[in-house]
Design a protein around this motif. Structure first.
Motif, short mmCIF file in Angstrom:
data_model
loop_
_atom_site.label_atom_id
_atom_site.label_comp_id
_atom_site.label_asym_id
_atom_site.label_seq_id
_atom_site.Cartn_x
_atom_site.Cartn_y
_atom_site.Cartn_z
N VAL A 77 27.84 -4.35 -16.90
CA VAL A 77 28.00 -3.37 -15.82
C VAL A 77 29.03 -3.84 -14.80
CG1 VAL A 77 25.66 -2.51 -16.16
CG2 VAL A 77 26.05 -4.30 -14.47
N SER A 80 32.52 -3.45 -16.41
CA SER A 80 32.93 -2.05 -16.36
C SER A 80 33.60 -1.71 -15.03
CB SER A 80 31.70 -1.15 -16.60
OG SER A 80 32.07 0.20 -16.67
N PRO A 205 31.59 -2.28 -22.10
CA PRO A 205 32.57 -2.09 -21.01
C PRO A 205 33.97 -1.89 -21.60
CG PRO A 205 31.99 -4.42 -21.22
CD PRO A 205 31.09 -3.67 -22.17
N ASP A 224 34.43 4.06 -13.29
CA ASP A 224 33.57 3.98 -14.47
C ASP A 224 32.36 4.88 -14.26
OD1 ASP A 224 32.28 2.26 -12.57
OD2 ASP A 224 31.24 1.24 -14.20
N SER A 226 28.86 5.25 -14.22
CA SER A 226 27.59 4.53 -14.17
C SER A 226 26.45 5.41 -13.67
CB SER A 226 27.72 3.29 -13.27
OG SER A 226 28.17 3.65 -11.97
N GLU A 277 24.92 5.80 -16.80
CA GLU A 277 24.88 4.58 -17.59
C GLU A 277 25.68 4.65 -18.90
OE1 GLU A 277 20.86 2.67 -17.70
OE2 GLU A 277 21.92 1.54 -16.17
N TYR A 279 28.92 4.03 -18.88
CA TYR A 279 29.92 2.98 -18.68
C TYR A 279 31.20 3.27 -19.46
CZ TYR A 279 26.23 0.78 -16.16
OH TYR A 279 25.24 0.54 -15.23
#
Length: 337
Positions: A77, A80, A205, A224, A226, A277, A279
């Motif tokens: 994360v 990313s 990622p 990104d 997320s 999520e 990513y």
């Protein structure tokens, strides 16, 4: 070697356990073992720094997947975030808050996953912290990357008329989480379910793609995905002083997503548009750059799709259903508070 429990291992034994699993920076740099790390960015490069915290019961449930994948995700994360700015990963810092009695096998599995991800992206562990936790496990990672300053991409460059692009496919991770949390009848087994669950537990990622897009000079803004496409695109719009229109029919969905979508009473557009999520990367670019951007996608092996356009409506993100009506998601994306 380290004892049979966390209490036997102790704080300094835990630090030693962590240090032995990760390569350390080379002189004149200094990593674990002193009061602060000493790090040297490459000449002419600017640092990009990002922090993410994963808290048990909020961001993850250890019963949903192996601890090794939790370790991989905790670094993914952060990677990313660097990908979204086109930065090259260099170093990261790891902080762990561990409940009493946390199994050593679980710690080692988390470190294994972190080490795999770090090796894949050439990122060195340069320090961190450890402490006890009176609730659940907390993993905090701070990552540092670098890039030539003029190549770094921010959220503030989108302009009205720009195309809105996304990488990969959307909604898989949110659908995977739905399966894990609700265990829909007929969804627990099978290759499609395993695929979307893996997309939630072990996201990829898009570092190489982010770097290539930044180096190409073709794009105007990037973020990104997320918290969900609509929510994250909203951040771009606010930073850029513009709005956005997203065409749901153009959202790229995986064959696994399409196979599993039929179990819902209505097509789960909310998972693809606002689930979060993934990513993946969302970026904007002038329409005349389409062919060149498609070439970047082809060269990196990652599909890129135009899913909308930037508008002049400040801060307003509209999603249009395939029939032309306005989509009203139950929520625009994930929020902590």
């Amino acid at each position: 070697m380290y004892g049979s429990s966390l209490s036997t291992l102790g704080e300094f034994g835990l630090i030693d356990l962590i240090r032995t699993r990760f390569p350390q920076p080379s002189p004149p740099e200094l990593g674990i073992g002193d009061d602060a790390a000493l790090l040297v960015p490459a000449p002419g490069r600017q640092l990009a720094v990002s922090t993410d915290l994963l808290a048990e019961g909020v961001h993850f449930d250890r019963s949903c997947g192996p601890d090794r994948l939790l370790g991989r995700k905790s670094l993914a994360v952060n990677l990313s975030d660097l990908a979204a700015m086109g930065a090259v990963p260099r170093w990261f810092f790891l902080s762990l808050a561990l409940p009493a009695g946390f199994p050593l096998a679980g710690i080692e599995a988390i470190l294994d996953g972190l080490a795999e991800q770090a090796t894949d992206h050439g990122c060195l562990l340069a320090g961190g912290d450890t402490c006890g936790s009176k609730s659940g496990l907390v993993i905090s990672v701070t990552i540092m990357g670098e890039q030539v300053p003029e190549l770094l991409v921010t959220r503030s460059g989108a302009r009205p008329g720009d195309d809105i692009w996304v990488s990969g496919t959307l909604g898989d991770a949110a659908l995977g989480l739905t399966i894990l949390m609700q265990n829909h009848t007929g969804l627990a087994d099978g290759s499609a379910a395993e695929f979307v669950v893996s997309r939630h537990l072990d996201p990829t990622p898009r570092c190489r793609l982010g770097q290539r897009l930044a180096e190409s000079g073709l794009i105007s803004a990037m973020i990104d995905i997320s918290d969900g496409l609509l929510a994250d695109l909203g951040h771009v719009c606010r930073q850029s002083g513009c709005g956005a229109e997203v065409w749901l029919k153009e959202l790229p969905r995986s064959p696994a997503f399409e196979e599993l979508a039929g179990v819902f009473p209505d097509y789960p557009w909310h998972l693809a548009a606002a689930g979060g999520e993934d990513y993946e990367l969302c970026f904007t670019a002038a329409p005349e750059q389409r062919a060149a951007i498609a070439g970047v996608g082809k060269n990196t092996g990652i599909p890129l799709t135009v899913v909308g356009k930037v508008t002049r409506s400040f801060g307003r993100v509209q999603a249009i259903m395939p029939d032309g009506s306005l989509f009203q998601p139950p929520a625009s994306g994930y929020t902590h508070f």
